[in-house]
Design a protein around this motif. Structure first.
Motif, PDB file in Angstrom:
ATOM      1  N   PHE A  97       0.813  -1.230   0.000  1.00  0.00           N
ATOM      2  CA  PHE A  97       0.000   0.000   0.000  1.00  0.00           C
ATOM      3  C   PHE A  97       0.843   1.276   0.000  1.00  0.00           C
ATOM      4  N   MET A  98       2.169   1.134   0.092  1.00  0.00           N
ATOM      5  CA  MET A  98       2.993   2.309   0.384  1.00  0.00           C
ATOM      6  C   MET A  98       2.896   3.397  -0.694  1.00  0.00           C
ATOM      7  N   ALA A  99       2.890   3.004  -1.951  1.00  0.00           N
ATOM      8  CA  ALA A  99       2.791   4.015  -3.014  1.00  0.00           C
ATOM      9  C   ALA A  99       1.452   4.735  -2.903  1.00  0.00           C
ATOM     10  N   ASP A 100       0.392   3.980  -2.731  1.00  0.00           N
ATOM     11  CA  ASP A 100      -0.932   4.609  -2.685  1.00  0.00           C
ATOM     12  C   ASP A 100      -1.116   5.440  -1.416  1.00  0.00           C
ATOM     13  N   TYR A 101      -0.516   4.973  -0.317  1.00  0.00           N
ATOM     14  CA  TYR A 101      -0.585   5.778   0.915  1.00  0.00           C
ATOM     15  C   TYR A 101       0.047   7.153   0.682  1.00  0.00           C
ATOM     16  N   GLN A 108      -4.077  14.839   0.402  1.00  0.00           N
ATOM     17  CA  GLN A 108      -4.628  15.455   1.617  1.00  0.00           C
ATOM     18  C   GLN A 108      -4.072  16.864   1.824  1.00  0.00           C
ATOM     19  N   PHE A 109      -2.790  17.029   1.527  1.00  0.00           N
ATOM     20  CA  PHE A 109      -2.143  18.334   1.727  1.00  0.00           C
ATOM     21  C   PHE A 109      -2.131  19.183   0.451  1.00  0.00           C
ATOM     22  N   ARG A 254      -0.930  16.585  16.655  1.00  0.00           N
ATOM     23  CA  ARG A 254      -1.436  17.959  16.520  1.00  0.00           C
ATOM     24  C   ARG A 254      -2.090  18.187  15.159  1.00  0.00           C
ATOM     25  N   HIS A 255      -1.570  17.492  14.153  1.00  0.00           N
ATOM     26  CA  HIS A 255      -2.111  17.666  12.799  1.00  0.00           C
ATOM     27  C   HIS A 255      -3.138  16.590  12.452  1.00  0.00           C
ATOM     28  N   ASP A 256      -3.532  15.792  13.447  1.00  0.00           N
ATOM     29  CA  ASP A 256      -4.541  14.742  13.238  1.00  0.00           C
ATOM     30  C   ASP A 256      -4.151  13.721  12.177  1.00  0.00           C
ATOM     31  N   ILE A 257      -2.856  13.455  12.050  1.00  0.00           N
ATOM     32  CA  ILE A 257      -2.432  12.439  11.077  1.00  0.00           C
ATOM     33  C   ILE A 257      -2.455  11.078  11.758  1.00  0.00           C
ATOM     34  N   LEU A 258      -3.287  10.220  11.217  1.00  0.00           N
ATOM     35  CA  LEU A 258      -3.387   8.849  11.724  1.00  0.00           C
ATOM     36  C   LEU A 258      -2.015   8.175  11.573  1.00  0.00           C
ATOM     37  N   ALA A 259      -1.603   7.428  12.567  1.00  0.00           N
ATOM     38  CA  ALA A 259      -0.301   6.747  12.465  1.00  0.00           C
ATOM     39  C   ALA A 259      -0.296   5.838  11.237  1.00  0.00           C
ATOM     40  N   LYS A 338      -2.891  -5.020   1.022  1.00  0.00           N
ATOM     41  CA  LYS A 338      -3.650  -4.477  -0.110  1.00  0.00           C
ATOM     42  C   LYS A 338      -2.854  -3.372  -0.802  1.00  0.00           C
ATOM     43  N   ARG A 339      -2.965  -3.286  -2.112  1.00  0.00           N
ATOM     44  CA  ARG A 339      -2.252  -2.231  -2.842  1.00  0.00           C
ATOM     45  C   ARG A 339      -2.935  -0.885  -2.678  1.00  0.00           C
ATOM     46  N   GLU A 340      -4.268  -0.921  -2.686  1.00  0.00           N
ATOM     47  CA  GLU A 340      -4.991   0.353  -2.540  1.00  0.00           C
ATOM     48  C   GLU A 340      -5.065   0.709  -1.061  1.00  0.00           C
ATOM     49  N   TYR A 341      -4.710   1.936  -0.740  1.00  0.00           N
ATOM     50  CA  TYR A 341      -4.787   2.370   0.659  1.00  0.00           C
ATOM     51  C   TYR A 341      -6.217   2.836   0.925  1.00  0.00           C
ATOM     52  N   LYS A 342      -6.912   2.124   1.798  1.00  0.00           N
ATOM     53  CA  LYS A 342      -8.338   2.398   1.996  1.00  0.00           C
ATOM     54  C   LYS A 342      -8.649   3.053   3.324  1.00  0.00           C
ATOM     55  N   LEU A 343      -7.684   3.157   4.205  1.00  0.00           N
ATOM     56  CA  LEU A 343      -7.936   3.781   5.507  1.00  0.00           C
ATOM     57  C   LEU A 343      -7.835   5.301   5.366  1.00  0.00           C
ATOM     58  N   PRO A 344      -8.338   6.042   6.332  1.00  0.00           N
ATOM     59  CA  PRO A 344      -8.212   7.506   6.233  1.00  0.00           C
ATOM     60  C   PRO A 344      -6.771   7.961   6.465  1.00  0.00           C
ATOM     61  N   ILE A 345      -6.480   9.179   6.056  1.00  0.00           N
ATOM     62  CA  ILE A 345      -5.194   9.814   6.364  1.00  0.00           C
ATOM     63  C   ILE A 345      -5.314  10.549   7.701  1.00  0.00           C
ATOM     64  N   LEU A 346      -6.452  11.184   7.901  1.00  0.00           N
ATOM     65  CA  LEU A 346      -6.658  11.952   9.139  1.00  0.00           C
ATOM     66  C   LEU A 346      -7.381  11.102  10.179  1.00  0.00           C
ATOM     67  N   SER A 347      -7.089  11.398  11.428  1.00  0.00           N
ATOM     68  CA  SER A 347      -7.618  10.568  12.513  1.00  0.00           C
ATOM     69  C   SER A 347      -8.984  11.017  13.024  1.00  0.00           C
ATOM     70  N   GLY A 348      -9.337  12.273  12.781  1.00  0.00           N
ATOM     71  CA  GLY A 348     -10.499  12.792  13.497  1.00  0.00           C
ATOM     72  C   GLY A 348     -10.088  13.076  14.927  1.00  0.00           C
ATOM     73  N   PRO A 349     -11.062  13.299  15.820  1.00  0.00           N
ATOM     74  CA  PRO A 349     -10.718  13.733  17.184  1.00  0.00           C
ATOM     75  C   PRO A 349     -10.011  12.667  18.024  1.00  0.00           C
TER      76      PRO A 349
END
Ligand code: SF4
Length: 366
Positions: A97-101, A108-109, A254-259, A338-349
């Motif tokens: 998934f690394m390329a798609d992530y 996102q940015f 601080r930037h809500d970036i999901l690990a 998985k090749r396609e990154y399907k999780l969010p980039i941002l974590s939310g609160p």
């Protein structure tokens, strides 16, 4: 030296010196080139282009976040990701998934992302047998370019073994062949950088290894030619070199970036999934959850008659004698292959510290 004293030295000595150097940077005819062991803050506004080598790991993400925190003009920023496995079909080393992530992180940015790679990737280079290295492929704003090797000057050579676990880039050839060389040629083969001041950013931290502890924080990049015909001024800067891991995670929080997923699975670093620096518990975890992935490495160890480990123990033996980590993060586990990154980039609160944060094993330098 306590942190406070070193901060004072930075404030009173290093940063004023750096301001001098920034003055020199403005004058590209000046013959002086300076390197600084400590250069935590520099005047980034003096640069025309800011290239961030974005691996998709926490430290390169923290480097990007730091630039945004200090208010850099984001139109100057571009992300470069070196595809370790190339784009010719190999899946030997990296997370699928690394390329798609990285693609989704850049989206996102709203910052452009350019991929580059050695044709054939890690596996192709490792199987080199009395042959020249393959060309580099580099995405640019004007499309993909292919950088052929010089058939007259290039030397045929044979690898047929894994890179050796070592701080030396000559024996640990993967970092130089798949990342450093690719970045170097991507800089020297794009005329858009000629006559420009380019800041080339990587996310190493001193805490990671005794080797990295000695790095300069700011220095002319190896392709710098500010005094040459092309007037290409390139500085290499490591903005998070002095950061603690705590500070890195704090920036992501601080930037809500999901690990990123590797940390959620328990890996302490987001490097190649099957990095040569993996410790026994990582090999055991790969064996437990993704057994075919370990088979592909073990098959090459058998074929070469040489193990990755310097103590001559195969990845299968190392895995057998260690305990796999227990992966509790089901979403990350589903995403892992998985090749396609399907999780969010941002974590939310609800930002969670991942299982791999502050892992007590070291995977070594990259
Ligand atoms: S050192 Fe590890 S992460 Fe870096 S390129 Fe080699 S295998 Fe991949």
């Amino acid at each position: 030296m306590s942190r406070i004293i070193s901060d004072v030295i930075d404030d009173k000595l290093i940063i004023p010196c750096l301001r001098d150097s920034v003055g020199i940077i403005k004058d590209i005819d000046n013959k002086s080139k300076k390197s600084f062991f400590s250069a935590s803050e520099i005047d980034v506004s003096l640069y025309d282009n800011i290239v961030i080598c974005m691996s998709g790991g926490k430290d390169s993400i923290a480097s990007l976040l730091h630039l945004l925190d200090v208010g850099v003009d984001r139109k100057k920023i571009e992300l470069w990701h070196h595809d370790v496995d190339g784009r010719e079909g190999s899946t030997l080393m990296d997370w699928p998934f690394m390329a798609d992530y990285n693609r989704k992180l850049a989206e996102q940015f709203d910052i452009p992302l350019y991929f580059s790679w050695l044709e054939g990737g890690f596996e192709g280079e490792m199987l080199k047998n009395n042959s020249l290295s393959k060309p580099h492929k580099v995405e640019t704003p004007n499309g993909l370019i292919t950088l052929e090797r010089d058939a007259k000057r290039g030397k045929k050579s044979t690898r047929l073994k894994f890179p050796q676990v070592s701080a030396s880039l000559q024996t640990r050839w993967c970092s130089s062949a798949l990342k450093i060389d690719v970045g170097r040629r991507a800089l020297t083969n794009q005329s858009r950088f000629d006559g420009k001041k380019v800041l080339f950013i990587t996310g190493e931290r001193r805490e990671e290894s005794s080797n990295r502890a000695k790095y300069n924080q700011l220095e002319p990049h190896m392709v710098d030619c500010r005094n040459g015909k092309k007037s290409r001024h390139v500085d290499a800067w490591r903005p998070v070199l002095h950061w603690s891991e705590d500070r890195v995670w704090d920036a992501l929080k601080r930037h809500d970036i999901l690990a990123p997923v590797p940390y959620r699975l328990g890996w302490g670093r987001s490097s190649c999934m099957k990095c040569i620096f993996n410790g026994p518990s990582i090999w055991a975890t790969i064996q437990h959850y993704f057994p075919e992935e370990l088979d592909s490495i073990a098959d090459y160890e058998n074929q070469f008659g040489l193990t990755i480990s310097r103590n001559k123990r195969s990845v299968k033996e190392l895995a057998r004698d260690a305990k796999p980590m227990k992966i509790n993060d089901v979403d990350a586990l589903v995403q892992a292959m998985k090749r396609e990154y399907k999780l969010p980039i941002l974590s939310g609160p609800n930002w969670d510290m991942p299982a791999g944060a502050f892992a007590d094993y070291k995977c070594g330098p990259s």
